[in-house]
Design an enzyme around this catalytic site. Structure first.
Site, short mmCIF file in Angstrom:
data_model
loop_
_atom_site.label_atom_id
_atom_site.label_comp_id
_atom_site.label_asym_id
_atom_site.label_seq_id
_atom_site.Cartn_x
_atom_site.Cartn_y
_atom_site.Cartn_z
N HIS A 143 2.93 -40.51 17.45
CA HIS A 143 3.46 -41.63 18.24
C HIS A 143 2.88 -41.70 19.66
CE1 HIS A 143 5.94 -42.78 15.03
NE2 HIS A 143 7.08 -42.21 15.35
N HIS A 214 10.24 -49.08 17.24
CA HIS A 214 10.96 -47.94 16.64
C HIS A 214 12.47 -48.03 16.85
CE1 HIS A 214 11.54 -44.01 14.96
NE2 HIS A 214 10.27 -43.65 15.05
N GLU A 354 9.30 -49.54 10.47
CA GLU A 354 8.25 -49.64 11.48
C GLU A 354 6.98 -50.26 10.89
OE1 GLU A 354 7.96 -45.51 13.12
OE2 GLU A 354 9.72 -45.27 11.83
#
Length: 390
Positions: A143, A214, A354
């Protein structure tokens, strides 16, 4: 008195108006009731890394409200009506900016970049040059690294009551990525109760980009137990298999006759604890599903997913032009994080959907490419649409 054609026309128009109102009622729920947001401006007014942090509220004509902070573009709260017009906040989040900046801030409601999901061994080779990224997930990069897009302050531009845009230039070699990347993320709350997220980016050096959102959704309301009773449908017949380090092996697995089959509506918890190798690896669902190109919405954006919560009647649909979508069932929440309403966030207390390119695409040339070259524009869209079922 004789009732002629004129009367018939008036009657037809009246019936059409009534029918349209009934359809709208089913889409948006009964008359919405007033709610008071628990999110306070003062709790999110701060200076972080020398930049001012504030709150930004979006509202539509139906009373739906989405509240963002420009720290990480985090969606702090999202109030949606149920079938009786009662509002609940359906995203997990924290009560003040200190908690978002702190160790428990995580990725709640954040924009993820430069690369959503994992990159194996924190490295990739691009145009013959090897780049080493920050490793923040064992030997992997996750991420965007230790200080990804979720942990920086963005410049906000309020466009209207229902729209805001966040911008930032990610400097060359930030977290190990090449190129100065100019990023724009636009959020709009439509009258159809859609939260429309549009991403765009340009670079001055060839790089990889894979942005996503997210939010952790619980359609009963944040902190209201788990989501194992939510009914999920995915527009996907395949997913990318993972190795023990949660990195794609390159194998594409058919969902048919596996616990990963959500092609028809299925309760999320029905198969989640089955003894399937991929479920053991993910400690539940934490996998990238390949989104089919059809059907689409009226604007040609492919349908990706649908989540229904039976008791409240809330429904969330997801649309995207991305080739994949990560299904994550909050397998690592454990009750230690206390949410904005004072309730602990339990294991599997939310579902994340996502929209994205595949994990570790930089190291899998057979996957859809995430390369962005100078002169090109990265473009991505994600739509979360909320409805109610009577």
């Amino acid at each position: 008195m004789k009732k002629g054609p004129f009367f018939a026309v008036i009657l037809f128009i009246t019936l059409c108006v009534i029918q349209c109102k009934e359809v709208e009622k089913k889409k948006l729920g009964k008359k919405s009731k007033v709610f008071k947001s628990m999110i306070k401006e003062g709790d999110f007014s701060a200076i972080v890394d020398g930049e001012k942090v504030s709150l930004y509220r979006l509202k539509n004509k139906n009373g739906v409200e989405a509240v963002f902070t420009n720290y990480g573009q985090c969606l702090v709260s999202l109030h949606i009506p149920d079938k009786n017009g009662n509002f609940s906040d359906v995203v997990l989040g924290l009560s003040n900016i200190k908690e978002y900046v702190g160790p428990k801030g995580g990725f709640f409601g954040a924009t993820i970049g430069r690369y959503g999901n994992r990159i194996a061994n924190g490295s990739f080779t691009l145009n013959g040059e090897k780049y080493s990224l920050v490793k923040n997930n064992g030997e992997n990069h996750l991420h965007g690294g230790e200080k990804g897009f979720n942990a920086v302050v963005w410049t906000a531009n309020v466009i209207g009551e229902d729209e805001v845009e966040f911008t930032r230039v990610s400097p060359d070699m930030e977290e190990g990525y090449p190129g100065n990347l100019s990023v724009f993320v636009n959020y709009r709350l439509t009258s159809d109760n859609e939260l429309v997220i549009k991403y765009s980016a340009t670079t001055d050096k060839t790089t990889h980009v894979n942005l996503t959102h997210h939010s952790f959704f619980n359609l009963k309301g944040e902190g209201e137990g788990d989501v194992m009773d939510h009914v999920l449908t995915l527009n996907s017949e395949e997913f990318t298999a993972l190795n023990k380090n949660q990195i794609p092996t390159g194998e594409i697995i058919k969902v048919k006759d596996t616990p990963f089959d959500f092609t028809s509506p299925k309760v999320i918890g029905e198969d989640i604890n089955k003894n399937h190798e991929q479920l053991v690896i993910g400690n539940g669902y934490d996998h990238n599903f390949i989104v089919k190109e059809f059907p689409t919405n009226k604007n040609g954006i492919p349908f990706a997913a649908k989540v229904e919560e039976p008791e409240s009647g809330r429904i969330m649909e997801v649309y995207t032009n991305e080739p994949g979508m990560q299904l994550y069932t909050s397998n690592f929440l454990d009750g230690s994080v206390i949410g904005k309403s004072g309730k602990p966030y339990l294991k599997r207390g939310a579902v994340c959907l996502e929209t994205q390119h595949y994990p570790d695409s930089p190291n899998h040339p057979e996957f859809p490419s995430t390369i962005l070259n100078p002169g090109e524009t990265y473009s991505s869209i994600c739509i979360y649409k909320f409805l109610v079922k009577e």
